[in-house]
Enzyme design. Sequence first.
Site, mmCIF file in Angstrom:
data_model
loop_
_atom_site.group_PDB
_atom_site.id
_atom_site.type_symbol
_atom_site.label_atom_id
_atom_site.label_comp_id
_atom_site.label_asym_id
_atom_site.label_seq_id
_atom_site.Cartn_x
_atom_site.Cartn_y
_atom_site.Cartn_z
ATOM 1 N N HIS A 23 0.846 -1.206 0.000
ATOM 2 C CA HIS A 23 0.000 0.000 0.000
ATOM 3 C C HIS A 23 0.881 1.256 0.000
ATOM 4 C CE1 HIS A 23 -3.029 -2.672 2.355
ATOM 5 N NE2 HIS A 23 -3.507 -2.529 1.131
ATOM 6 N N LYS A 47 -17.791 -5.999 8.360
ATOM 7 C CA LYS A 47 -16.532 -6.737 8.481
ATOM 8 C C LYS A 47 -16.035 -6.687 9.914
ATOM 9 C CE LYS A 47 -14.157 -6.762 4.016
ATOM 10 N NZ LYS A 47 -12.964 -6.305 3.291
ATOM 11 N N ARG A 96 -1.782 -6.178 -8.258
ATOM 12 C CA ARG A 96 -0.585 -6.973 -7.986
ATOM 13 C C ARG A 96 -0.350 -8.041 -9.033
ATOM 14 N NH1 ARG A 96 -2.902 -8.273 -2.193
ATOM 15 N NH2 ARG A 96 -4.641 -8.489 -3.630
ATOM 16 N N SER A 134 -2.841 -7.780 3.088
ATOM 17 C CA SER A 134 -3.078 -7.579 4.521
ATOM 18 C C SER A 134 -3.486 -8.905 5.167
ATOM 19 C CB SER A 134 -4.196 -6.552 4.730
ATOM 20 O OG SER A 134 -3.822 -5.305 4.217
HETATM 21 O O1 PNS Z 1 -9.006 -2.971 0.416
HETATM 22 P P1 PNS Z 1 -10.274 -3.489 -0.226
HETATM 23 O O2 PNS Z 1 -11.065 -4.275 0.808
HETATM 24 O O3 PNS Z 1 -10.002 -4.271 -1.473
HETATM 25 O O4 PNS Z 1 -11.148 -2.195 -0.629
HETATM 26 C C1 PNS Z 1 -12.424 -2.323 -1.214
HETATM 27 C C2 PNS Z 1 -13.106 -0.955 -1.373
HETATM 28 C C3 PNS Z 1 -13.161 -0.242 -0.049
HETATM 29 C C4 PNS Z 1 -12.322 -0.105 -2.362
HETATM 30 C C5 PNS Z 1 -14.540 -1.203 -1.929
HETATM 31 O O5 PNS Z 1 -15.174 -2.165 -1.135
HETATM 32 C C6 PNS Z 1 -15.403 0.056 -1.974
HETATM 33 O O6 PNS Z 1 -15.143 0.954 -2.731
HETATM 34 N N1 PNS Z 1 -16.450 0.094 -1.132
HETATM 35 C C7 PNS Z 1 -17.348 1.230 -1.061
HETATM 36 C C8 PNS Z 1 -18.752 0.869 -1.538
HETATM 37 C C9 PNS Z 1 -18.934 1.119 -3.021
HETATM 38 O O7 PNS Z 1 -18.747 2.211 -3.499
HETATM 39 N N2 PNS Z 1 -19.336 0.044 -3.748
HETATM 40 C C10 PNS Z 1 -19.677 0.114 -5.161
HETATM 41 C C11 PNS Z 1 -18.499 0.262 -6.078
HETATM 42 S S1 PNS Z 1 -17.733 -1.216 -6.543
#
Ligand code: PNS
Length: 171
Positions: A23, A47, A96, A134
Amino acid sequence: MATSPSGRVAVYPGTFDPLTNGHVDIIQRGAALFDRIVVAILINPTKSPLFTVEERVEMARAVFKSQPSVEVDTFKGLLVDYARRRQASVIVRGLRAISDFEGEMQMALMNRHLSSTIETILMMPDESYTYLSSRLVKEVFVLGGSVQGLVPDLVEARLRAKTGVGSGLRV
Ligand code: PNS
């Protein structure tokens, strides 16, 4: 590409439980491309993370304390709504490996469907971090493996304090 009064702003969203050096690598690359990069930590009540949102914010702020162009914030709800509020025209995500691609493309296209003016940019971390996540950091650490060099030193110390691993205290 749209600019806000504070220049070109990018949002780098994620869970960051915890922040890894992968990150950090993406944030540094983003900081070199944009005037401001906002590390946006999702508040997700569904979560059960190891670190609270407050702890994750605190750790990320400590890591980037000497870089004013890196901001750490939290968000709830739709990412595109948050990006709009922050006047960000770009969402940065790390890629990645090919295995990440499908999910990232799906998210990028859904976000474009929701807001056609916000672009997603997928950035590759240094190749030494391509296997890093993570989830694996937590698993390896809790099982007694070394995560040195995979997370910032202060994150490693917080992992030790949180899990009791390496300090005679176990959760
Ligand atoms: O680190 P992660 O868990 O891969 O991050 C995921 C994240 C936070 C980027 C994604 O879950 C997110 O954007 N959540 C917000 C809800 C949202 O906007 N959902 C619709 C778009 S896909």
